[in-house]
Motif scaffolding. Structure first.
Motif, short mmCIF file in Angstrom:
data_model
loop_
_atom_site.label_atom_id
_atom_site.label_comp_id
_atom_site.label_asym_id
_atom_site.label_seq_id
_atom_site.Cartn_x
_atom_site.Cartn_y
_atom_site.Cartn_z
N THR A 40 -25.73 47.69 52.06
CA THR A 40 -24.94 46.94 53.03
C THR A 40 -24.92 47.63 54.39
OG1 THR A 40 -22.76 45.99 53.51
CG2 THR A 40 -22.80 48.08 52.29
N LYS A 41 -24.73 46.82 55.45
CA LYS A 41 -24.56 47.34 56.80
C LYS A 41 -23.09 47.53 57.16
CE LYS A 41 -28.85 45.32 58.58
NZ LYS A 41 -29.44 44.36 59.55
N TRP A 42 -22.18 47.17 56.23
CA TRP A 42 -20.77 47.46 56.46
C TRP A 42 -20.59 48.97 56.50
CZ3 TRP A 42 -16.28 43.93 54.98
CH2 TRP A 42 -16.65 42.58 55.08
N VAL A 43 -19.50 49.43 57.11
CA VAL A 43 -19.25 50.86 57.27
C VAL A 43 -17.82 51.19 56.85
CG1 VAL A 43 -20.94 51.12 59.14
CG2 VAL A 43 -18.54 50.57 59.69
N VAL A 44 -17.56 52.48 56.67
CA VAL A 44 -16.21 52.96 56.36
C VAL A 44 -15.70 53.73 57.57
CG1 VAL A 44 -14.81 54.41 54.85
CG2 VAL A 44 -16.71 53.10 53.89
N LEU A 50 -15.42 48.00 57.12
CA LEU A 50 -15.55 47.08 58.24
C LEU A 50 -16.97 46.52 58.32
CD1 LEU A 50 -13.71 49.72 59.27
CD2 LEU A 50 -13.62 48.35 61.33
N PRO A 51 -17.09 45.23 58.68
CA PRO A 51 -18.42 44.70 58.94
C PRO A 51 -18.93 45.20 60.28
CG PRO A 51 -16.78 43.04 59.44
CD PRO A 51 -16.04 44.23 58.88
N THR A 52 -20.22 45.12 60.47
CA THR A 52 -20.84 45.45 61.75
C THR A 52 -21.62 44.24 62.22
OG1 THR A 52 -22.81 46.34 60.66
CG2 THR A 52 -21.03 47.90 61.16
N LYS A 53 -22.10 44.28 63.41
CA LYS A 53 -22.85 43.15 63.98
C LYS A 53 -24.00 42.77 63.06
CE LYS A 53 -25.49 41.79 68.08
NZ LYS A 53 -24.95 40.43 68.15
N ASP A 54 -24.07 41.51 62.71
CA ASP A 54 -25.15 40.96 61.85
C ASP A 54 -25.17 41.57 60.45
OD1 ASP A 54 -26.05 39.39 64.04
OD2 ASP A 54 -27.21 41.09 64.80
N GLU A 82 -8.84 32.09 69.34
CA GLU A 82 -7.79 31.26 68.77
C GLU A 82 -8.35 30.46 67.62
OE1 GLU A 82 -6.45 28.71 71.91
OE2 GLU A 82 -8.39 27.71 72.11
N GLY A 83 -7.47 29.81 66.88
CA GLY A 83 -7.89 29.01 65.75
C GLY A 83 -8.70 29.81 64.74
N GLN A 84 -9.86 29.31 64.37
CA GLN A 84 -10.72 29.97 63.39
C GLN A 84 -11.44 31.19 63.96
OE1 GLN A 84 -11.42 28.88 59.87
NE2 GLN A 84 -9.37 28.17 60.41
N GLY A 85 -11.26 31.46 65.25
CA GLY A 85 -11.92 32.59 65.89
C GLY A 85 -11.14 33.88 65.87
N ARG A 86 -10.04 33.94 65.10
CA ARG A 86 -9.22 35.15 65.07
C ARG A 86 -9.19 35.74 63.66
NH1 ARG A 86 -3.63 33.93 68.24
NH2 ARG A 86 -2.91 35.42 66.67
N GLY A 87 -9.90 36.84 63.47
CA GLY A 87 -9.85 37.57 62.20
C GLY A 87 -10.36 36.76 61.03
N ASN A 88 -11.33 35.90 61.26
CA ASN A 88 -11.83 35.01 60.21
C ASN A 88 -12.67 35.77 59.19
OD1 ASN A 88 -13.14 32.99 58.66
ND2 ASN A 88 -13.08 31.57 60.38
N SER A 89 -12.33 35.63 57.92
CA SER A 89 -13.10 36.20 56.81
C SER A 89 -12.74 35.41 55.56
CB SER A 89 -12.78 37.70 56.65
OG SER A 89 -13.60 38.28 55.66
N PRO A 194 -20.47 38.40 41.01
CA PRO A 194 -19.86 39.33 41.97
C PRO A 194 -18.72 38.70 42.78
CG PRO A 194 -22.25 39.43 42.10
CD PRO A 194 -21.91 38.25 41.24
N ILE A 195 -17.83 39.55 43.24
CA ILE A 195 -16.83 39.18 44.25
C ILE A 195 -17.48 39.42 45.60
CG2 ILE A 195 -14.61 39.86 45.28
CD1 ILE A 195 -13.83 40.74 42.37
N MET A 196 -17.26 38.52 46.55
CA MET A 196 -17.88 38.65 47.86
C MET A 196 -16.82 38.61 48.96
SD MET A 196 -21.21 36.22 47.22
CE MET A 196 -22.08 36.77 48.68
N LEU A 197 -17.08 39.35 50.04
CA LEU A 197 -16.24 39.33 51.23
C LEU A 197 -17.09 38.82 52.38
CD1 LEU A 197 -14.48 42.80 50.86
CD2 LEU A 197 -13.67 40.58 50.07
N GLN A 198 -16.52 37.92 53.17
CA GLN A 198 -17.27 37.25 54.22
C GLN A 198 -17.24 38.01 55.52
OE1 GLN A 198 -15.43 33.62 55.74
NE2 GLN A 198 -17.41 32.59 55.67
#
Length: 203
Positions: A40-44, A50-54, A82-89, A194-198
């Protein structure tokens, strides 16, 4: 006998019950991979993942069916969008039944896209969001669907969710996978997945 975990505070993480499978211990992503199974490209950072770009979605290496799942998350600060653009996962049970993650603290969006919603299917009973920058919890009790050998549905999935300790979904019957652009339907799948995080483009 299960020894209960300890409660966390704003400055210190709690501990898990003695029978828990800990998928993330704040140190590394050894139990996770990218959606395609590669690294994964996610980081700690500072004990959080945390996710990273792309970086795309992240999935557990282990596979799970019916379970009790504890998730801790924090939405971004300073607030942008705002709306779906704030902290969406999203938290995807079995990779296809989504519990929406969103910053809905003083932020309006469509009902079944709110934090605690079963995305595109069922709004939460109440808004139990904390402020951006504060840790929040989901406690999810998930009963996986069952299929016979021919792929016929024997029992639908049911889900109960507590958001920050407040009941937001009460033994709701899912009529199929969640999606934003199609009605629910079941497609036979293995008993464990698997469990997945978006990663939806937001921190």
């Amino acid at each position: 006998v299960v020894t209960p975990g300890t409660a966390g505070t704003q400055d210190r993480a709690g501990t898990a019950p003695s029978d828990a499978v800990v998928l993330f211990d704040g140190k590394d992503l050894s139990n996770w991979s990218a959606d395609d199974g590669k690294k994964t490209k996610w980081v700690v950072e500072d004990g959080a993942m945390l996710p990273t770009k792309d970086s795309g979605m992240i999935r557990s290496k282990g596979e799970y069916g019916s379970c009790q799942l504890h998730v801790e998350f924090m939405t971004p600060t300073p607030v942008e969008g705002e709306g779906q653009g704030r902290g969406n996962s999203g938290v995807f049970l079995m990779g296809q039944y989504e519990v929406q993650v969103l910053d809905n603290y003083e932020n309006t969006t469509y009902p079944d896209g709110q934090a605690g919603a079963l995305y595109g299917r069922k709004p939460p009973l109440v808004n139990a969001c904390r402020k951006p920058g504060e840790w929040q919890t989901y406690d999810i009790i998930f009963e996986a669907p069952r299929f016979d050998a021919a792929g016929k549905l024997l029992r639908p999935a049911y889900i109960t969710i507590l958001h920050n300790g407040v009941l937001v979904q009460n033994h709701f019957e899912l009529l199929g996978a969640t999606a934003w652009d199609s009605p629910p339907k079941y497609t036979a799948h293995p008993a464990k997945l698997p469990i997945m995080l978006q990663f939806h483009g937001n921190p």
